[in-house]
Design an enzyme around this catalytic site. Sequence first.
Site, PDB file in Angstrom:
ATOM      1  N   GLY A  19      -8.927  -4.109  -5.790  1.00 19.59           N
ATOM      2  CA  GLY A  19      -8.603  -4.278  -7.292  1.00 19.59           C
ATOM      3  C   GLY A  19      -7.690  -3.649  -7.409  1.00 19.59           C
ATOM      4  O   GLY A  19      -7.034  -3.449  -9.172  1.00 19.59           O
ATOM      5  N   GLN A  63      -1.580   3.076   7.183  1.00 18.55           N
ATOM      6  CA  GLN A  63      -0.760   2.846   7.903  1.00 18.55           C
ATOM      7  C   GLN A  63       0.264   3.698   6.409  1.00 18.55           C
ATOM      8  O   GLN A  63       1.354   4.603   6.408  1.00 18.55           O
ATOM      9  CB  GLN A  63      -0.307   1.802   7.998  1.00 18.55           C
ATOM     10  CG  GLN A  63      -0.695   1.786   9.893  1.00 18.55           C
ATOM     11  CD  GLN A  63       0.053   0.024   9.946  1.00 18.55           C
ATOM     12  OE1 GLN A  63       0.883  -0.586  10.186  1.00 18.55           O
ATOM     13  NE2 GLN A  63      -0.678  -0.454  10.460  1.00 18.55           N
ATOM     14  N   ASP A 104     -16.490 -11.510  -4.407  1.00 12.81           N
ATOM     15  CA  ASP A 104     -17.356 -10.363  -5.770  1.00 12.81           C
ATOM     16  C   ASP A 104     -16.072 -10.358  -6.389  1.00 12.81           C
ATOM     17  O   ASP A 104     -17.377  -9.744  -8.351  1.00 12.81           O
ATOM     18  CB  ASP A 104     -17.742  -9.092  -4.794  1.00 12.81           C
ATOM     19  CG  ASP A 104     -16.321  -8.697  -4.537  1.00 12.81           C
ATOM     20  OD1 ASP A 104     -15.677  -9.030  -3.286  1.00 12.81           O
ATOM     21  OD2 ASP A 104     -15.665  -7.649  -4.865  1.00 12.81           O
ATOM     22  N   ASN A 141       1.269  -7.490   7.662  1.00 15.53           N
ATOM     23  CA  ASN A 141       0.580  -6.840   9.174  1.00 15.53           C
ATOM     24  C   ASN A 141      -0.347  -7.812   9.970  1.00 15.53           C
ATOM     25  O   ASN A 141      -1.464  -7.815   9.909  1.00 15.53           O
ATOM     26  CB  ASN A 141       0.124  -5.665   8.368  1.00 15.53           C
ATOM     27  CG  ASN A 141       1.601  -4.667   8.549  1.00 15.53           C
ATOM     28  OD1 ASN A 141       2.052  -4.462   8.504  1.00 15.53           O
ATOM     29  ND2 ASN A 141       1.117  -3.350   7.726  1.00 15.53           N
ATOM     30  N   THR A 149      -7.573  10.298   3.973  1.00 13.64           N
ATOM     31  CA  THR A 149      -8.410   9.000   4.019  1.00 13.64           C
ATOM     32  C   THR A 149      -9.264   8.322   4.313  1.00 13.64           C
ATOM     33  O   THR A 149      -9.125   8.559   6.015  1.00 13.64           O
ATOM     34  CB  THR A 149      -6.813   8.560   3.255  1.00 13.64           C
ATOM     35  OG1 THR A 149      -7.781   6.935   2.728  1.00 13.64           O
ATOM     36  CG2 THR A 149      -6.297   7.437   4.264  1.00 13.64           C
ATOM     37  N   LYS A 185       9.505 -18.917   6.400  1.00 16.39           N
ATOM     38  CA  LYS A 185      10.225 -17.969   7.604  1.00 16.39           C
ATOM     39  C   LYS A 185       9.945 -16.427   7.627  1.00 16.39           C
ATOM     40  O   LYS A 185      10.498 -15.918   7.857  1.00 16.39           O
ATOM     41  CB  LYS A 185      11.630 -18.057   7.671  1.00 16.39           C
ATOM     42  CG  LYS A 185      12.443 -19.004   7.781  1.00 16.39           C
ATOM     43  CD  LYS A 185      11.506 -20.511   8.990  1.00 16.39           C
ATOM     44  CE  LYS A 185      11.822 -21.730   9.152  1.00 16.39           C
ATOM     45  NZ  LYS A 185      11.839 -22.812  10.121  1.00 16.39           N
ATOM     46  N   SER A 189       1.345 -10.043  -0.870  1.00 22.39           N
ATOM     47  CA  SER A 189       0.812  -8.521  -0.954  1.00 22.39           C
ATOM     48  C   SER A 189       1.687  -7.497   0.758  1.00 22.39           C
ATOM     49  O   SER A 189       2.071  -6.697   0.932  1.00 22.39           O
ATOM     50  CB  SER A 189      -0.414  -8.462  -0.286  1.00 22.39           C
ATOM     51  OG  SER A 189      -1.138  -8.740   0.121  1.00 22.39           O
ATOM     52  N   LYS A 234       0.364  -0.931   0.036  1.00 19.75           N
ATOM     53  CA  LYS A 234      -0.026   0.105   0.140  1.00 19.75           C
ATOM     54  C   LYS A 234       1.361   1.437  -0.242  1.00 19.75           C
ATOM     55  O   LYS A 234       0.738   2.019  -0.646  1.00 19.75           O
ATOM     56  CB  LYS A 234      -0.956  -0.126   1.458  1.00 19.75           C
ATOM     57  CG  LYS A 234      -1.833  -1.265   1.230  1.00 19.75           C
ATOM     58  CD  LYS A 234      -2.835  -0.248   0.543  1.00 19.75           C
ATOM     59  CE  LYS A 234      -4.326  -1.009   0.418  1.00 19.75           C
ATOM     60  NZ  LYS A 234      -5.476  -0.829  -0.487  1.00 19.75           N
TER      61      LYS A 234
END
Lengths: 327, 327
Positions: B190, B92, B219, B316, B84, B282, B313, B62
């Site tokens: 997306g 973050q 969806d 966290n 946002t 790992k 991706s 992101k």
Amino acid sequence: MTANFADKNPFPVSFADVEAATKRLQGKAFKTPVLTSQTVNKQTHSQVFFKCENFQRTGSFKFRGACNALMQLSETEKLNGVVTFSSGNHAQAIALAAQLLSIPATVVMPADAPKVKQEATRGYGAEIVLYDRTRNSREDLTAQIAREQHLTIIPPYDDARVIAGQGTAAMELIAEVGELDLLLVCCGGGGLLSGCAIAAKTLSPQCKVIGVEPEQADDAARSFRTKTLQTVSNPDTIADGARTPSLGKLTFPLVLHYVDDMATVSEAQIRNTMFFMWERMKIVVEPTGVLAAAALLSGVVKAENSRVGVIVSGGNVDIREVDRFFS
Amino acid sequence: MTANFADKNPFPVSFADVEAATKRLQGKAFKTPVLTSQTVNKQTHSQVFFKCENFQRTGSFKFRGACNALMQLSETEKLNGVVTFSSGNHAQAIALAAQLLSIPATVVMPADAPKVKQEATRGYGAEIVLYDRTRNSREDLTAQIAREQHLTIIPPYDDARVIAGQGTAAMELIAEVGELDLLLVCCGGGGLLSGCAIAAKTLSPQCKVIGVEPEQADDAARSFRTKTLQTVSNPDTIADGARTPSLGKLTFPLVLHYVDDMATVSEAQIRNTMFFMWERMKIVVEPTGVLAAAALLSGVVKAENSRVGVIVSGGNVDIREVDRFFS
């Protein structure tokens, strides 16, 4: 090279052996990634390079030494097979290296070793011999099996070929990032520490090498200060790779000669560093694997405007039991 | 370039935008490592390259889109600040990117968002506005704050600059490892999927691009098949990054045009893959982060003698709550 007695190395392992191991392991051991963290760099006012042996085959640096040792056996020794004693990372390392080289391998393990470790070792094709740790000595049992079955013993750290193999971790690190001011290495039996110190002192002569142990298992630190071999017995530390009773006959003199200092870290410092590396650096590291990082991040070892190498030795933990570290 | 109407791209994002984002993000976003696993290669009879965005700044891809968007604001927009809505990785990412660029940032989060996520976002210097999710719409609240305080809204995925930024992940991967036969990318709103598909289809024209969703939040797969925008509402999946209600106005046409197929994976497949990646590879990966890998490793998407890229991706997760994934 001239063969002059004055030039002779008083130690059974030299930089040339680490260099030869590096060549030997090409295509066998992984060249593990070096990670950096801006948070760590900011906090330490230094440039810190984490050499991530948790990404090594079988999840720890141990594969380097095991493979380097097995590749130097004679054809007869290879045919007869090898035996070792370990309930930890060395067992899996020997098992996989032996499998890759088509060498029969036997591993002597306590009957109460975690099932997950027994399975991993068996998964790499090794035969496991279980023993009752209250009744047998693993060294005696291993020696007996070796004698009866003509197997070669590959010890976990007190072996010149194993030490040279472990040194390739520091060799790779310095080859990739350049000279260092400081190198931090965890210490159990001293194989990784002495091998890496030999490599660092040749490739980066100004580099200070510091070994790191748990406070609870500070035998090597005491040995280093008193220059007399000290021991611990079943130390109470989560860093299971550092529960070894003492440095070895080979590693102790090497540590005395090549290592600049020893440091110790508390169980809380180990846990906090492990948490940081999982949570922030996103890597799975075992308690022993964070010892070197813990010395730096907790401020036990000070670094300022330095280039610091940190060996992250392994990442073998039972993920299902993670809550015992972080709860 | 000739300005010919026939050449005009019907989409608001093109490969040139991803290319420009790549240049723009140099020195800002990390070039994340590409990991491989011999176990995975053996199992899939393919060469698999994991692009590890869990090592990206703020722990997910992101940051790429957020930073690319913020860097293109006008000086006035930068001075006024941005807002946002997100309780997750986009929050973050915006917070850190804004901090690095000295842009004031406000993040609208539900009052019941995990404390750890609120703290991380606040830790990067953003102001947090909490709302009651049973009474307010986050879009309405964000629009109101933007209007009143003259802030620019940076949406989490339906924004051309964000999409172009996310595409730099695939750009870097293909630049490093070469052309691919298959690229697997997780899909929530997306943004990552369409950005990566644009990059892949230009750099590696033969590459098939497949988006992966949880079965419980399929969806986008349904939208793809029916060519009509489908939605889900509060889907019950551990992959929280894929709980978005639908593809966006920009991402839906991009996905239809650039993506070859959509696949879905079960919650058990997500858990098993997450366990594999933690235990064997790992690396700490979040549930959404393993979606693409899960499609491959569980055999939902078949690969044979192929060069496969897998976007990991993000990483966290609350480490203290790991047992809920693996127990």
